[in-house]
Design a protein around this motif. Sequence first.
Motif, short mmCIF file in Angstrom:
data_model
loop_
_atom_site.label_atom_id
_atom_site.label_comp_id
_atom_site.label_asym_id
_atom_site.label_seq_id
_atom_site.Cartn_x
_atom_site.Cartn_y
_atom_site.Cartn_z
N MET A 1 26.28 40.88 36.78
CA MET A 1 26.28 41.33 35.41
C MET A 1 26.44 42.86 35.42
N PRO A 2 27.42 43.39 34.70
CA PRO A 2 27.64 44.85 34.72
C PRO A 2 26.55 45.62 33.98
N GLU A 3 26.04 46.63 34.63
CA GLU A 3 25.02 47.50 34.04
C GLU A 3 25.69 48.60 33.23
N VAL A 4 24.95 49.15 32.28
CA VAL A 4 25.43 50.27 31.48
C VAL A 4 24.34 51.33 31.45
N HIS A 5 24.74 52.56 31.62
CA HIS A 5 23.84 53.71 31.48
C HIS A 5 24.42 54.60 30.38
N LEU A 6 23.59 55.00 29.45
CA LEU A 6 23.99 55.90 28.38
C LEU A 6 23.03 57.08 28.34
N ASN A 7 23.55 58.26 28.10
CA ASN A 7 22.71 59.43 27.88
C ASN A 7 22.35 59.50 26.41
N VAL A 8 21.08 59.76 26.14
CA VAL A 8 20.61 59.95 24.77
C VAL A 8 20.11 61.39 24.67
N GLU A 9 20.78 62.18 23.84
CA GLU A 9 20.33 63.56 23.60
C GLU A 9 19.52 63.57 22.32
N TRP A 10 18.26 63.88 22.47
CA TRP A 10 17.31 63.87 21.37
C TRP A 10 17.42 65.15 20.55
N PRO A 11 16.85 65.18 19.35
CA PRO A 11 17.00 66.35 18.45
C PRO A 11 16.57 67.69 19.05
N ASP A 12 15.64 67.67 20.00
CA ASP A 12 15.19 68.93 20.61
C ASP A 12 16.01 69.32 21.84
N GLY A 13 17.09 68.57 22.12
CA GLY A 13 17.95 68.88 23.25
C GLY A 13 17.60 68.14 24.53
N ARG A 14 16.46 67.47 24.55
CA ARG A 14 16.05 66.67 25.71
C ARG A 14 17.03 65.51 25.87
N THR A 15 17.38 65.20 27.12
CA THR A 15 18.28 64.09 27.40
C THR A 15 17.57 63.06 28.26
N THR A 16 17.68 61.79 27.87
CA THR A 16 17.16 60.69 28.67
C THR A 16 18.31 59.72 28.94
N VAL A 17 18.14 58.90 29.96
CA VAL A 17 19.15 57.90 30.29
C VAL A 17 18.63 56.54 29.84
N LEU A 18 19.47 55.84 29.09
CA LEU A 18 19.13 54.51 28.62
C LEU A 18 19.90 53.50 29.47
N SER A 22 23.34 44.78 30.63
CA SER A 22 24.52 44.09 30.10
C SER A 22 25.35 45.04 29.24
N THR A 23 26.64 44.82 29.22
CA THR A 23 27.53 45.62 28.38
C THR A 23 27.36 45.31 26.90
N VAL A 24 26.57 44.33 26.55
CA VAL A 24 26.34 44.00 25.14
C VAL A 24 25.81 45.21 24.38
N ILE A 25 25.14 46.12 25.07
CA ILE A 25 24.60 47.31 24.40
C ILE A 25 25.72 48.15 23.76
N LEU A 26 26.92 48.07 24.34
CA LEU A 26 28.04 48.84 23.80
C LEU A 26 28.50 48.33 22.44
N ASN A 27 28.05 47.14 22.05
CA ASN A 27 28.31 46.65 20.70
C ASN A 27 27.39 47.31 19.68
N TYR A 28 26.34 47.97 20.17
CA TYR A 28 25.33 48.59 19.31
C TYR A 28 25.33 50.11 19.41
N LEU A 29 25.58 50.62 20.60
CA LEU A 29 25.55 52.06 20.86
C LEU A 29 26.79 52.43 21.66
N GLN A 30 27.51 53.45 21.19
CA GLN A 30 28.75 53.87 21.83
C GLN A 30 28.68 55.34 22.23
N PRO A 31 29.21 55.69 23.40
CA PRO A 31 29.33 57.12 23.74
C PRO A 31 30.13 57.84 22.65
#
Length: 91
Positions: A1-18, A22-31
């Motif tokens: 099953m293909p994994e997906v990693h997305l960077n989330v940049e929060w309002p204060d500039g902090r970045t976390t990796v989500l 499954s690639t199903v997340i790309l139906n909800y969140l897109q780079p």
Amino acid sequence: MPEVHLNVEWPDGRTTVLYSPSTVILNYLQPGQSLAVAELASRGKEALRLASERVRARYGFACTRADEEERQLLQTATVYGDDQLVHISAP
């Protein structure tokens, strides 16, 4: 099953990796997407639960890492206002 990693940049500039199992997340969140913290929490929660269920359907057990990612995402989101913007990007 293909994994997906997305960077989330929060309002204060902090970045976390989500992480999603499954690639199903790309139906909800897109780079390239910017959205409100509340929307990120809602979409992320739904996507990670669906991803975990896809793992269950394929392997017979849920993805505990997806469950942990959901918990961390929702916990981090509580630090910010619902209307503050986050930015999604590819690692």
